[in-house]
Write a protein that holds these residues in place. Structure first.
Motif, mmCIF file in Angstrom:
data_model
loop_
_atom_site.group_PDB
_atom_site.id
_atom_site.type_symbol
_atom_site.label_atom_id
_atom_site.label_comp_id
_atom_site.label_asym_id
_atom_site.label_seq_id
_atom_site.Cartn_x
_atom_site.Cartn_y
_atom_site.Cartn_z
ATOM 1 N N GLN A 204 47.335 10.956 27.422
ATOM 2 C CA GLN A 204 47.439 12.128 28.278
ATOM 3 C C GLN A 204 48.505 13.111 27.793
ATOM 4 O O GLN A 204 49.534 12.713 27.249
ATOM 5 N N THR A 205 48.247 14.388 28.047
ATOM 6 C CA THR A 205 49.216 15.422 27.660
ATOM 7 C C THR A 205 50.557 15.204 28.355
ATOM 8 O O THR A 205 51.596 15.601 27.822
ATOM 9 N N THR A 206 50.539 14.590 29.539
ATOM 10 C CA THR A 206 51.792 14.325 30.243
ATOM 11 C C THR A 206 52.690 13.377 29.463
ATOM 12 O O THR A 206 53.887 13.297 29.714
ATOM 13 N N ASN A 207 52.103 12.666 28.499
ATOM 14 C CA ASN A 207 52.882 11.727 27.694
ATOM 15 C C ASN A 207 53.066 12.183 26.249
ATOM 16 O O ASN A 207 53.967 11.708 25.561
ATOM 17 N N THR A 208 52.224 13.112 25.794
ATOM 18 C CA THR A 208 52.247 13.480 24.375
ATOM 19 C C THR A 208 52.753 14.890 24.074
ATOM 20 O O THR A 208 53.178 15.161 22.956
ATOM 21 N N THR A 209 52.693 15.785 25.044
ATOM 22 C CA THR A 209 53.006 17.195 24.774
ATOM 23 C C THR A 209 54.381 17.395 24.136
ATOM 24 O O THR A 209 54.519 18.100 23.123
ATOM 25 N N LYS A 210 55.402 16.798 24.713
ATOM 26 C CA LYS A 210 56.751 16.988 24.172
ATOM 27 C C LYS A 210 56.883 16.426 22.763
ATOM 28 O O LYS A 210 57.555 17.009 21.903
ATOM 29 N N GLN A 211 56.228 15.296 22.506
ATOM 30 C CA GLN A 211 56.269 14.696 21.164
ATOM 31 C C GLN A 211 55.536 15.573 20.157
ATOM 32 O O GLN A 211 55.984 15.741 19.014
ATOM 33 N N ILE A 212 54.414 16.149 20.590
ATOM 34 C CA ILE A 212 53.652 17.044 19.703
ATOM 35 C C ILE A 212 54.481 18.280 19.373
ATOM 36 O O ILE A 212 54.583 18.705 18.214
ATOM 37 N N GLN A 213 55.074 18.882 20.412
ATOM 38 C CA GLN A 213 55.874 20.090 20.206
ATOM 39 C C GLN A 213 57.104 19.826 19.339
ATOM 40 O O GLN A 213 57.539 20.704 18.580
ATOM 41 N N ALA A 214 57.628 18.611 19.425
ATOM 42 C CA ALA A 214 58.802 18.248 18.630
ATOM 43 C C ALA A 214 58.436 17.866 17.195
ATOM 44 O O ALA A 214 59.306 17.742 16.327
ATOM 45 N N GLY A 215 57.138 17.656 16.943
ATOM 46 C CA GLY A 215 56.688 17.303 15.606
ATOM 47 C C GLY A 215 56.932 15.855 15.237
ATOM 48 O O GLY A 215 56.891 15.494 14.054
ATOM 49 N N THR A 216 57.148 15.002 16.239
ATOM 50 C CA THR A 216 57.419 13.587 15.954
ATOM 51 C C THR A 216 56.141 12.763 15.810
ATOM 52 O O THR A 216 56.180 11.626 15.344
ATOM 53 N N ILE A 217 55.018 13.333 16.245
ATOM 54 C CA ILE A 217 53.702 12.724 16.014
ATOM 55 C C ILE A 217 52.762 13.820 15.541
ATOM 56 O O ILE A 217 53.045 15.015 15.714
ATOM 57 N N LYS A 218 51.653 13.424 14.946
ATOM 58 C CA LYS A 218 50.671 14.384 14.445
ATOM 59 C C LYS A 218 49.549 14.514 15.468
ATOM 60 O O LYS A 218 48.996 13.509 15.925
ATOM 61 N N ALA A 219 49.218 15.743 15.866
ATOM 62 C CA ALA A 219 48.157 15.983 16.846
ATOM 63 C C ALA A 219 46.908 16.528 16.166
ATOM 64 O O ALA A 219 46.998 17.359 15.259
ATOM 65 N N TYR A 220 45.751 16.050 16.619
ATOM 66 C CA TYR A 220 44.484 16.447 15.997
ATOM 67 C C TYR A 220 43.565 17.256 16.904
ATOM 68 O O TYR A 220 42.893 18.173 16.439
ATOM 69 N N ALA A 221 43.494 16.898 18.183
ATOM 70 C CA ALA A 221 42.552 17.593 19.055
ATOM 71 C C ALA A 221 42.846 17.293 20.517
ATOM 72 O O ALA A 221 43.547 16.335 20.848
ATOM 73 N N VAL A 222 42.297 18.139 21.403
ATOM 74 C CA VAL A 222 42.354 17.900 22.846
ATOM 75 C C VAL A 222 40.931 17.624 23.324
ATOM 76 O O VAL A 222 39.957 18.050 22.699
ATOM 77 N N THR A 223 40.827 16.895 24.433
ATOM 78 C CA THR A 223 39.507 16.465 24.900
ATOM 79 C C THR A 223 38.939 17.360 26.000
ATOM 80 O O THR A 223 38.091 16.931 26.780
ATOM 81 N N THR A 224 39.423 18.597 26.071
ATOM 82 C CA THR A 224 38.968 19.537 27.095
ATOM 83 C C THR A 224 37.920 20.496 26.530
ATOM 84 O O THR A 224 37.827 20.669 25.306
ATOM 85 N N PRO A 225 37.128 21.141 27.406
ATOM 86 C CA PRO A 225 36.132 22.107 26.923
ATOM 87 C C PRO A 225 36.764 23.307 26.231
ATOM 88 O O PRO A 225 36.167 23.925 25.349
ATOM 89 N N GLU A 226 38.000 23.657 26.649
ATOM 90 C CA GLU A 226 38.710 24.795 26.066
ATOM 91 C C GLU A 226 40.112 24.374 25.630
ATOM 92 O O GLU A 226 40.630 23.368 26.094
ATOM 93 N N ARG A 227 40.707 25.158 24.767
ATOM 94 C CA ARG A 227 42.063 24.864 24.309
ATOM 95 C C ARG A 227 43.061 24.990 25.460
ATOM 96 O O ARG A 227 42.804 25.675 26.450
#
Length: 325
Positions: A204-227
């Motif tokens: 969930q974004t509630t658990n990954t957003t801060k890590q993605i923004q900090a660049g500590t993990i690599k993000a590939y895609a979101v599972t929503t119809p829109e960005r």
């Protein structure tokens, strides 16, 4: 005989009057919301924000208690068996519906052990990986997973967790079984992803957003119809060429079966107010989600959601064959 009938009628009236009075005075003491997962996870975060806002409206403290284990079923069972007086509630995610298929022997009847209060939010999911994983985009990730299916590891927070369900959906969508690595909670799973001990996680974004923004993990895609506004550069799975991956982790509020209708209605109205709270709206936005609209924060909407999601996930779970006793 007439005296007996009259006595029974009087007894029924007194009982109804007492029940009404009880509901009218509700709440008279603190309320406990059970989170069926460990502290610090996505559902816990959502619950604490909503509980704080509901406390303001109800005039009593809404406490949060974490009762983790067995994919959320231990906490759900606690509430199913609680006194139906409105003082013990459950805030559960999509696992409320999927556990009906995942677990062969549930200690409660999913559709008949609870009163429905309302939907709280629908949290988007993200496909993320350890920072040093080779693929540079989602299409390349799928190709990499297919080519290395016997060694690519997919972490999750345990059977029934949101990350477990999304991981199953990912493998189903790309028609490739991967190596599943379950953990006892989201925290340990994320720790090992950060430490490059596992390759991929869908959470969930509630658990990954801060890590993605900090660049500590690599993000590939979101599972929503829109960005997502909070992650505008992250493509949707459909944009990246994979259909069947649209999923959000919805959360709902429940009370034990038999809770008076007046109390359920009071809780639903309080939930609706809480979801309009400025702090809740702002914090949810930071976490990549939004409160459910008023029409969804109702008993009928949540009941319909649970029923439809049981139907939706049943074939996915059966195809994966990942059950729990």
């Amino acid at each position: 005989m007439k005296k007996l009938v009259g006595a029974l009628a009087m007894g029924a009236m007194l009982s109804m009057t007492a029940a009404y009075s009880y509901a009218a005075d509700y709440p008279e003491r603190p309320i406990t919301v059970i989170v069926p997962f460990s502290a610090g996870g996505p559902t816990d975060t959502v619950t604490r924000l909503v509980a704080e806002a509901m406390s303001k409206d109800l005039g009593q403290q809404v406490l949060v208690e974490n009762v983790g284990g067995a994919g959320g079923t231990l906490g759900a069972a606690r509430v199913a068996q609680a006194e139906p007086d409105g003082y013990t509630l459950l805030l559960h995610h999509i696992g409320m519906a999927t556990s009906a298929t995942l677990y062969r022997k549930l200690p409660y009847d999913t559709l008949n052990a609870f009163e429905y209060v309302g939907l709280v939010t629908e949290v988007p999911m993200t496909i993320v990986a350890r920072k040093d994983l080779e693929p540079t985009d989602f299409k390349a990730l799928v190709e990499y997973a297919k080519a290395n299916k016997d060694s690519v590891t997919v972490a999750n927070a345990g059977i029934g967790a949101a990350s477990h369900l999304c991981g199953m959906l990912f493998m189903s969508a790309i028609d490739t079984p991967l190596v599943t690595v379950p953990y006892k909670g989201t925290g340990p799973a994320m720790t090992d992803l950060l430490g490059s001990q596992v390759d991929i996680m869908c959470d969930q974004t509630t658990n990954t957003t801060k890590q993605i923004q900090a660049g500590t993990i690599k993000a590939y895609a979101v599972t929503t119809p829109e960005r997502l506004e909070v992650l505008p550069d992250l493509p949707t799975t459909k944009e990246a060429g994979v259909d069947g991956m649209e999923v959000s982790i919805w959360h709902g509020l429940y009370a034990p079966k038999g809770t008076p209708a007046e109390i359920v209605d009071r809780l639903s109205k309080s939930l609706q107010l809480a979801l309009k709270d400025e702090n809740v709206v702002a914090r949810f936005a930071e976490l990549g989600t939004a409160p459910s609209p008023q029409e969804d924060a109702t008993p009928p909407a949540l009941k319909e959601k649970v029923e439809s999601e049981i139907t939706r996930w049943k074939p996915v779970i059966e195809a994966a064959g990942q059950y729990a006793d």
